[in-house]
Design an enzyme around this catalytic site. Structure first.
Site, mmCIF file in Angstrom:
data_model
loop_
_atom_site.group_PDB
_atom_site.id
_atom_site.type_symbol
_atom_site.label_atom_id
_atom_site.label_comp_id
_atom_site.label_asym_id
_atom_site.label_seq_id
_atom_site.Cartn_x
_atom_site.Cartn_y
_atom_site.Cartn_z
ATOM 1 C CE LYS A 1 68.440 38.663 0.805
ATOM 2 N NZ LYS A 1 68.342 37.174 0.919
ATOM 3 N N GLY B 1 62.327 36.129 -0.296
ATOM 4 C CA GLY B 1 63.726 35.764 -0.176
ATOM 5 C C GLY B 1 64.679 36.733 -0.844
ATOM 6 N N GLY C 1 63.208 42.429 0.542
ATOM 7 C CA GLY C 1 62.456 43.662 0.314
ATOM 8 C C GLY C 1 62.196 44.449 1.586
ATOM 9 C CG ASP D 1 68.836 39.593 4.537
ATOM 10 O OD1 ASP D 1 69.948 39.059 4.687
ATOM 11 O OD2 ASP D 1 67.822 38.968 4.163
#
Length: 308
Positions: free
Chosen positions: A17, A107, A110, A145
């Site tokens: 992302k 960042g 992953g 995330d």
């Protein structure tokens, strides 16, 4: 549920992302920060294969440097697999073959993509059929995330970043990402942001972070030029302070055809927004000629999905 295994190997792909917008509030009593983020899933994928096993094990490989990525219970994907097993009462284990393409500690989420892929893969391998809502509950327990890696597309995240609402994004957005050979610690970047704010007398208390409406309008219109005027990352100053050599690469991309550039999340990966695929290719060539690794990706793409 039945202990019968539905299949003997499941392959799941989950996207990395980019944070198109990232506003960071003040540090809370629990040490975390409230944030407001616009996430976009992009076409740089983690691949996870899940196979039956007596224990919970993993092997790690990939096109990126995976040295230092743990293969034990410190790995989010292994923890995700254990969480599914505990949730459904599965008495066996699983072996995860994790092939990484998203920069490690870069960042771009992953590790979170690996965890999302493991949730989906184990759910399919064991025939759990937990459903989207239950998988998202498990994902939220693993990290901020992970729910977005399950969802994919484009979304607004608030709270710790895990309170997600889909955002309408028309068309395709082309990015060139420049990973770094050396990662950055997310907690270290947040702590340095707090230090920089204290040194400069910047107070962010008193209101909750929010995504600017201009970001939403640009996404809805499918307008890269308009989005370029709005993208922002509050962690960028801290990341550049910790890794000042990134500034030269950021400036090179911005003067070589990018509409805008920013540090992705807590860094050190850099992301450059371009106007179309052709412009992205030209920028990729320019950055590569300067000795930088440059990857052309696009978004939005789907979240964690079973392949085959």
């Amino acid at each position: 549920m039945s202990e019968a295994v539905v299949t003997d190997r499941v392959h799941v792909r989950a996207p990395g992302k980019l944070n198109l917008f990232f506003e960071v509030g003040g540090v809370q009593e629990d040490g975390y920060h409230d944030v407001a983020s616009a996430y976009q899933a992009v076409s740089l994928y983690e691949n996870v294969w899940a196979s039956p096993s007596d224990d919970f094990t993993a092997t790690i490989s990939g096109t990126v440097d995976v040295e230092g990525v743990p293969a034990d219970d410190r790995n989010l994907a292994v923890r995700a697999a254990r969480m599914v097993a505990q949730r459904i009462g599965h008495r066996g284990g699983v072996h995860l073959d994790i092939v990484k393409n998203v920069p490690v500690a870069g960042g771009m989420g992953g590790g979170s993509a690996d965890a999302a892929a493991a949730l989906v893969a184990c759910d399919a391998l064991w025939g759990a059929e937990l459903g989207t809502a239950e998988l998202h509950k498990l994902a939220a327990r693993l990290g901020a995330d992970v729910p977005f890696a399950l969802m994919g597309g484009t979304a607004i995240g608030t709270g710790r970043g895990d309170q997600l609402s889909p955002a309408l994004a028309q068309g395709r957005f082309d990015w060139v990402v420049v990973p770094s050979s050396e990662g950055l610690s997310t907690p270290e970047v947040y702590a340095h942001l707090d230090t920089l704010r204290a040194e400069h007398g910047i107070s962010v208390s008193g209101r909750a972070p929010d995504v600017d409406t201009g970001v939403l309008h640009a996404l809805r219109a499918g307008d890269p030029a308009a989005l370029a005027e709005q993208i922002r990352n509050d962690l960028q100053a801290a990341a550049l302070s910790l890794r000042p050599e990134l500034r030269a690469a950021l400036e090179l991309g911005e003067r070589s055809g990018a509409l805008a550039g920013l540090v992705s999340g807590s860094g050190p990966t850099l992301a450059f927004l371009t106007g179309d695929p052709e412009s992205a290719l030209e920028l990729q060539v320019t950055l590569s000629a300067a000795g930088l690794e440059a990857l052309h990706v696009h978004g939005p793409v789907a979240g964690a999905r079973v392949i085959g």
